[in-house]
Design a protein around this motif. Structure first.
Motif, mmCIF file in Angstrom:
data_model
loop_
_atom_site.group_PDB
_atom_site.id
_atom_site.type_symbol
_atom_site.label_atom_id
_atom_site.label_comp_id
_atom_site.label_asym_id
_atom_site.label_seq_id
_atom_site.Cartn_x
_atom_site.Cartn_y
_atom_site.Cartn_z
ATOM 1 N N UNK A 356 0.627 -1.281 -0.051
ATOM 2 C CA UNK A 356 0.056 -0.067 0.049
ATOM 3 C C UNK A 356 0.934 1.082 0.061
ATOM 4 N N UNK A 357 0.851 2.229 -0.970
ATOM 5 C CA UNK A 357 1.461 3.463 -1.255
ATOM 6 C C UNK A 357 0.644 4.487 -0.938
ATOM 7 N N UNK A 358 1.423 5.364 -0.183
ATOM 8 C CA UNK A 358 0.368 6.381 0.329
ATOM 9 C C UNK A 358 1.220 7.642 0.445
ATOM 10 N N UNK A 359 0.548 8.937 0.408
ATOM 11 C CA UNK A 359 1.060 10.164 0.871
ATOM 12 C C UNK A 359 -0.146 10.923 1.919
ATOM 13 N N UNK A 373 -4.416 6.618 -0.498
ATOM 14 C CA UNK A 373 -3.355 5.657 -0.876
ATOM 15 C C UNK A 373 -3.775 4.574 -1.879
ATOM 16 N N UNK A 374 -2.979 3.715 -2.418
ATOM 17 C CA UNK A 374 -3.427 2.955 -3.550
ATOM 18 C C UNK A 374 -4.379 1.970 -3.019
ATOM 19 N N UNK A 380 -4.536 -2.208 -7.189
ATOM 20 C CA UNK A 380 -3.774 -3.373 -6.776
ATOM 21 C C UNK A 380 -2.460 -3.738 -7.840
ATOM 22 N N UNK A 381 -1.555 -4.128 -7.146
ATOM 23 C CA UNK A 381 -0.346 -4.521 -7.877
ATOM 24 C C UNK A 381 0.450 -5.265 -7.052
ATOM 25 N N UNK A 388 11.740 -1.585 -8.971
ATOM 26 C CA UNK A 388 11.522 0.001 -8.618
ATOM 27 C C UNK A 388 10.297 0.323 -9.468
ATOM 28 N N UNK A 389 9.502 1.144 -8.592
ATOM 29 C CA UNK A 389 8.133 1.397 -9.288
ATOM 30 C C UNK A 389 8.049 2.799 -8.819
ATOM 31 N N UNK A 390 7.091 3.621 -9.656
ATOM 32 C CA UNK A 390 6.797 5.042 -9.352
ATOM 33 C C UNK A 390 5.343 5.144 -9.054
ATOM 34 N N UNK A 391 4.764 5.767 -8.049
ATOM 35 C CA UNK A 391 3.676 5.973 -8.075
ATOM 36 C C UNK A 391 3.310 7.403 -8.018
#
Length: 451
Positions: A356-359, A373-374, A380-381, A388-391
């Protein structure tokens, strides 16, 4: 006259724990010389002071001793050791309605509670109208409280405690009672107390309220005081504690930094306009693509916080980040109403299922204003070790003008347990530019007509 409304000195509270109920009786009657109990320290040598007119928050995990110290301050419990000096009349919002007699009517309970606090019948009668108006439960005040719904019960209990006009108000998880309209009334009354210079001690798990209302915060854990100071910094320590990431080094670093000059800390959190302008000149034509082509990190072109709070298991690492304005340039200055993108890059040191990617965006007092967040966005990924990935989070800037702080995080669930892989709190500054004033945090972009 003391400058302190509350002075807690080396307070301990010890409970005796027994393996068997009969051991309690045996020890009480001295039937054995052997000690049959174990000492449990609900509080261990706690000391702090609250100045008159100050609002102090107490936070900590369950079982940290928060409610125990409030009960000792209010005289509900006696300490095993140490002492508490109080200068002022206290009203306590602990267990709402704890002093109510269920057979009495609402009116009778108002007089009962007022008398327990120390008011005469004449003083309570003078305040009765304001109490009943605040509770707003109609003719039910003439019925036994055992017939009340839970909502009516807490409304009356809150109304009694908060309208008694104390010099010191003690609040334990009691501000969010009733429906949304009653909650708004409670918070309004609470703000009135602050403006009137009342002394307030509040325990809450609502970190936004703690950050917003408190002048100072105390962090407790398992009966010990870990830290005390500025709300934003203590809340950040508490968040680490919640996910078992708080270390002795964190506390040592925090305590060693307490002597910093306030003006210097303010400069670090709120860069001067001169620095912002200079920073903007440096980044005015830099895009993420151009930065990478030059072999630079995006974060080299933003106003990065030198005191970023950084922790996690590091199975995933946040390695780069920036804000992109509507023209595609890296910038920490965004016009209100414009589109902007919050972007960060993560590297997976291990394979992680459903990360889970969040800001999050906070104001400079530490109140969380907004974020996503995602998981919330249903993105979902899967990841693989070495990837390495970019959100990118793209949205319209609706915040009112001023300075904000951006935080990033990567979390997830490992073996059913919530896990913080990497968090970076208050990484960078965000300045929202506008020529229009607004109330609160958000601009609703209202269209106004007057006919």
């Amino acid at each position: 006259m003391s400058e302190y409304a509350i002075d807690v000195q080396n307070v301990s509270k010890i409970y005796k724990l027994y393996d068997r109920s009969r051991d309690r009786l045996a020890e009480a009657l001295h039937l054995t010389k052997k000690k049959l109990s174990k000492d449990h320290y609900a509080l261990d040598q706690i000391s702090f002071q609250v100045k008159k007119g100050e609002t102090v928050g107490i936070i900590g995990t369950n079982g940290s001793g928060k409610s125990t110290i409030l009960k000792i301050i209010t005289g509900v419990l006696n300490p095993t050791g140490g002492k508490v000096d109080i200068d002022g009349r206290i009203s306590a919002l602990l267990e709402l309605g704890a002093g109510f007699n269920m057979e009495y009517t609402g009116i009778e309970n108002v007089y009962l509670n007022g008398t327990m606090i120390g008011f005469s019948e004449e003083e309570i009668k003078a305040k009765l109208d304001s109490i009943l108006e605040f509770a707003d439960i109609g003719d039910f005040v003439y019925q036994p409280v055992k017939t009340y719904s839970s909502g009516m019960f807490v409304r009356l209990a809150f109304a009694v405690a908060i309208n008694i006009d104390p010099e010191i108000l003690i609040v334990d998880e009691a501000l969010s009672v009733g429906d949304v309209f009653f909650q708004a009334k409670c918070y309004h009354k609470f703000e009135e107390f602050k403006k009137e210079g009342k002394t307030i001690v509040i325990v809450s798990h609502d970190l936004s309220s703690i950050s917003k209302y408190c002048d100072r915060v105390i962090l407790l854990n398992k009966g010990h005081k870990l830290a005390e100071g500025e709300p934003k910094k203590i809340v950040d320590l508490y968040k680490k504690l919640l996910v078992n990431q708080l270390t002795d080094d964190d506390l040592e670093d925090y305590n060693n930094g307490q002597g910093e000059d306030d003006q210097e800390k303010k400069k670090q959190e709120n860069p001067s306009e001169e620095k912002k302008e200079q920073k903007q000149i440096n980044i005015q034509a830099m895009t993420p693509e151009l930065a990478e082509k030059k072999g630079k990190l995006w974060k080299e072109f933003i106003n990065e916080n030198p005191q970023t709070i950084d922790y996690g298991t590091r199975e995933v690492e946040i390695i780069d980040y920036c804000i992109i304005d509507e023209n595609g340039y890296i910038s920490d200055n965004i016009e209100k109403g414009a589109e902007y993108t919050v972007k960060f890059k993560v590297h997976f040191n291990e394979t992680v299922n459903e990360p889970i990617l969040a800001f999050t965006i906070k104001d400079i007092k530490g109140t969380e204003v907004t974020g996503t967040n995602t998981m919330y966005e249903k993105i979902d990924f899967e990841s693989e070790k070495g990837q390495t990935c970019v959100v990118s989070f793209k949205q319209k800037m609706n915040l009112t003008k001023g300075d904000y702080l951006i935080s990033f995080g990567c979390t997830g669930f490992r073996d059913g347990n919530f896990t913080v892989y990497h968090r970076k709190y208050d990484v960078m500054n965000l300045l929202v530019i506008a020529d229009k004033e607004n109330v609160g945090f958000f601009d609703m972009f209202s269209e106004v007509t007057v006919d």
